[in-house]
Design a protein around this motif. Structure first.
Motif, PDB file in Angstrom:
ATOM      1  N   SER A 172      41.891 -15.823  -3.776  1.00 51.81           N
ATOM      2  CA  SER A 172      41.432 -15.309  -5.065  1.00 51.81           C
ATOM      3  C   SER A 172      39.966 -14.887  -5.014  1.00 51.81           C
ATOM      4  O   SER A 172      39.556 -13.966  -5.734  1.00 51.81           O
ATOM      5  CB  SER A 172      41.643 -16.341  -6.165  1.00 51.81           C
ATOM      6  OG  SER A 172      41.028 -17.573  -5.834  1.00 51.81           O
ATOM      7  N   THR A 228      50.106 -13.001 -16.574  1.00 58.26           N
ATOM      8  CA  THR A 228      51.032 -13.318 -15.480  1.00 58.26           C
ATOM      9  C   THR A 228      51.467 -12.067 -14.735  1.00 58.26           C
ATOM     10  O   THR A 228      51.968 -12.164 -13.614  1.00 58.26           O
ATOM     11  CB  THR A 228      52.282 -14.038 -16.019  1.00 58.26           C
ATOM     12  OG1 THR A 228      52.902 -13.218 -17.019  1.00 58.26           O
ATOM     13  CG2 THR A 228      51.918 -15.387 -16.622  1.00 58.26           C
ATOM     14  N   ALA A 237      53.333 -18.507  -2.961  1.00 57.52           N
ATOM     15  CA  ALA A 237      53.246 -17.202  -3.610  1.00 57.52           C
ATOM     16  C   ALA A 237      52.527 -16.164  -2.754  1.00 57.52           C
ATOM     17  O   ALA A 237      52.972 -15.012  -2.654  1.00 57.52           O
ATOM     18  CB  ALA A 237      52.544 -17.347  -4.963  1.00 57.52           C
ATOM     19  N   SER A 238      51.407 -16.533  -2.140  1.00 64.99           N
ATOM     20  CA  SER A 238      50.670 -15.560  -1.332  1.00 64.99           C
ATOM     21  C   SER A 238      51.496 -15.113  -0.128  1.00 64.99           C
ATOM     22  O   SER A 238      51.473 -13.942   0.259  1.00 64.99           O
ATOM     23  CB  SER A 238      49.338 -16.153  -0.870  1.00 64.99           C
ATOM     24  OG  SER A 238      49.553 -17.332  -0.098  1.00 64.99           O
ATOM     25  N   SER A 265      47.787 -21.178  -7.998  1.00 65.57           N
ATOM     26  CA  SER A 265      49.181 -20.805  -8.204  1.00 65.57           C
ATOM     27  C   SER A 265      50.155 -21.939  -7.958  1.00 65.57           C
ATOM     28  O   SER A 265      51.352 -21.780  -8.122  1.00 65.57           O
ATOM     29  CB  SER A 265      49.539 -19.631  -7.273  1.00 65.57           C
ATOM     30  OG  SER A 265      49.355 -20.004  -5.911  1.00 65.57           O
ATOM     31  N   LEU A 322      50.907  -8.654 -12.635  1.00 62.46           N
ATOM     32  CA  LEU A 322      49.911  -8.284 -11.631  1.00 62.46           C
ATOM     33  C   LEU A 322      49.009  -7.153 -12.116  1.00 62.46           C
ATOM     34  O   LEU A 322      47.783  -7.215 -11.973  1.00 62.46           O
ATOM     35  CB  LEU A 322      50.606  -7.889 -10.329  1.00 62.46           C
ATOM     36  CG  LEU A 322      49.695  -7.665  -9.118  1.00 62.46           C
ATOM     37  CD1 LEU A 322      48.953  -8.944  -8.755  1.00 62.46           C
ATOM     38  CD2 LEU A 322      50.508  -7.146  -7.938  1.00 62.46           C
ATOM     39  N   SER A 382      50.199 -17.780 -12.103  1.00 59.17           N
ATOM     40  CA  SER A 382      51.485 -17.425 -11.512  1.00 59.17           C
ATOM     41  C   SER A 382      52.593 -17.946 -12.420  1.00 59.17           C
ATOM     42  O   SER A 382      52.374 -18.859 -13.231  1.00 59.17           O
ATOM     43  CB  SER A 382      51.613 -18.062 -10.129  1.00 59.17           C
ATOM     44  OG  SER A 382      51.748 -19.465 -10.247  1.00 59.17           O
ATOM     45  N   ARG A 429      59.937 -22.301  -4.117  1.00 66.20           N
ATOM     46  CA  ARG A 429      59.094 -23.291  -4.803  1.00 66.20           C
ATOM     47  C   ARG A 429      59.277 -24.697  -4.234  1.00 66.20           C
ATOM     48  O   ARG A 429      58.402 -25.550  -4.404  1.00 66.20           O
ATOM     49  CB  ARG A 429      59.375 -23.292  -6.302  1.00 66.20           C
ATOM     50  CG  ARG A 429      60.788 -23.709  -6.689  1.00 66.20           C
ATOM     51  CD  ARG A 429      60.959 -23.763  -8.199  1.00 66.20           C
ATOM     52  NE  ARG A 429      62.333 -24.097  -8.563  1.00 66.20           N
ATOM     53  CZ  ARG A 429      63.283 -23.197  -8.762  1.00 66.20           C
ATOM     54  NH1 ARG A 429      63.010 -21.908  -8.634  1.00 66.20           N
ATOM     55  NH2 ARG A 429      64.510 -23.575  -9.079  1.00 66.20           N
ATOM     56  N   LYS A 462      46.630  -8.405 -14.621  1.00 70.98           N
ATOM     57  CA  LYS A 462      45.568  -9.195 -13.983  1.00 70.98           C
ATOM     58  C   LYS A 462      44.479  -8.284 -13.433  1.00 70.98           C
ATOM     59  O   LYS A 462      43.285  -8.557 -13.589  1.00 70.98           O
ATOM     60  CB  LYS A 462      46.145 -10.067 -12.871  1.00 70.98           C
ATOM     61  CG  LYS A 462      45.093 -10.942 -12.201  1.00 70.98           C
ATOM     62  CD  LYS A 462      45.691 -11.899 -11.182  1.00 70.98           C
ATOM     63  CE  LYS A 462      45.934 -11.246  -9.858  1.00 70.98           C
ATOM     64  NZ  LYS A 462      46.233 -12.243  -8.786  1.00 70.98           N
TER      65      LYS A 462
END
Length: 391
Positions: free
Chosen positions: A274, A252, A13-14, A197, A254, A230, A55, A257
């Motif tokens: 994080s 979930t 994800a990052s 995540s 952004l 995530s 994924r 968050k």
């Protein structure tokens, strides 16, 4: 004239966020660029048609990787075939060294220029691996200011482009909007929980987070936990939270968050980027982590840095508590959270330390994505010029 194509590979994800920002910055400078490769939702939004779902590559830890070696090997073969068939003008790999460094080695005979974005953190553990790097890439981009000097000591050039957390928007949240949206009283303390995540890491922290909340609920019954998850782990969080004594707000989105950051008085987070997001938002925190015991035992023998949390490494001191493995216990976590939520001096000391850490992460000019894009295009242009001279 044939279109210029960049093959970009992100494995988690990052990296997907980094890749999307890089694609956007590249298009701003070269609107005609074409992209192929592997990415997630963010890179797809920028026009990437991913070779296969990202994924499939998002896994970490020795014990977690072993059962998936065959599947990962097939995906590696598939990626090599795609690059061989399409012959892009440049290959950009982003982080995920377990996959991307193998890919870079496999495609070396093709003679395609290669750039790796996010230097492998061999300065933290397994430093001997730096001997394997010569010949893997034509350019290496670093997120941390001390990394170029480390690689230079080993005869490798590396360039600092700034840390992407500065572009994350983590400091732009609105606390009042978050409380209104989720029906949270103005005086209710908010605790941010960040379990990670990846499917392989979140399940190890969620149970201890639940037990921590059970202890906190005794003297903080109005505490509101918020879990940033995530999409990959959101369902895992929902299942785990059904048994928690305080039902969390699941975030979930952004922007939501970032609003949650603004409303939070403290956070419990896994180690990783994080911690820098929370620092940028000014949220006092404790860092906790729990991995497979085999992975932890190996890591303890190999880690060569005094701190695990990035904010602590950059500060050069234990700015935030680190509660790892056996210390990742509900009683310890609850005690730290109480301290941060009720002691303004403790919270203030962390926030002052965050300012100095974040100043170190700024790039020489522009944004981190713009700096990275300049490096990508510089390598691309140099490679094209060399090719024209050769012909």
């Amino acid at each position: 004239m044939q279109d210029t194509t960049l093959f970009i590979v992100a494995g988690e994800a990052s990296g997907d966020v980094l890749g999307a920002r890089l694609m956007q910055a590249l298009r701003a400078r070269r609107p005609g660029l074409r992209f192929a490769g592997i990415g997630g939702v963010r890179m797809t939004e920028q026009g990437l048609d991913s070779l296969f779902p990202m994924r499939d590559l998002a896994v970490m830890g020795l014990a977690e990787v072993l059962p998936r070696l065959r599947a990962l090997s097939r995906r590696l073969d598939e990626t090599v075939r795609a690059i061989t068939a399409s012959r892009p003008d440049l290959v950009v790999t982003i982080d995920s060294p377990g996959f991307t460094l193998r890919l870079l080695r496999r495609i070396a005979p093709l003679g395609i220029p290669r750039l790796h974005y996010v230097a492998p953190q061999v300065w933290a553990w397994r430093e001997h691996r730096v001997r394997e790097f010569p010949g893997l890439w034509e350019r290496l981009l670093c997120l941390l200011p001390f990394e170029p000097a480390f690689f230079q000591r080993h005869g490798l050039e590396a360039r600092f482009v700034g840390h992407p957390v500065l572009q994350s928007g983590a400091a732009t949240g609105n606390a009042g909007r978050f409380r209104t949206r989720h029906g949270i009283a103005a005086d209710a303390p908010v605790l941010m929980l960040m379990p990670g995540s990846r499917r392989s890491e979140a399940p190890r922290l969620l149970p201890v987070f639940g037990r921590t909340l059970a202890l906190l609920a005794r003297d903080m019954p109005n505490l509101v936990p918020v879990v940033a998850a995530s999409p990959v782990v959101a369902e895992q969080v929902r299942r785990a939270a059904r048994r928690w004594p305080l039902q969390p707000v699941l975030v979930t989105d952004l922007d939501d968050k970032h609003d949650a950051f603004a409303a939070s008085g403290a956070a419990l987070t896994k180690s990783g980027t994080s911690t820098l997001e929370l620092a940028l938002a000014g949220v006092p925190m404790a860092v906790t982590y729990r991995v497979n015991p085999l992975t932890a035992a190996i890591a303890r023998r190999l880690i060569r840095v005094p701190h695990v949390a990035m904010v602590n490494l950059l500060a050069g001191q234990r700015l935030v508590p680190e509660l790892l493995q056996q210390e990742c216990r509900a009683d310890r976590l609850a005690g730290v959270v109480r301290h941060l939520l009720t002691d303004p001096a403790a919270a203030g000391a962390q926030r002052r330390g965050f300012d100095a850490v974040l100043a170190m992460l700024r790039p020489p000019s522009g944004t981190p994505a713009e700096m990275a894009a300049r490096e990508v295009l510089d390598l691309l242009d140099a490679s094209n010029a060399a090719g024209q001279q050769a012909s």
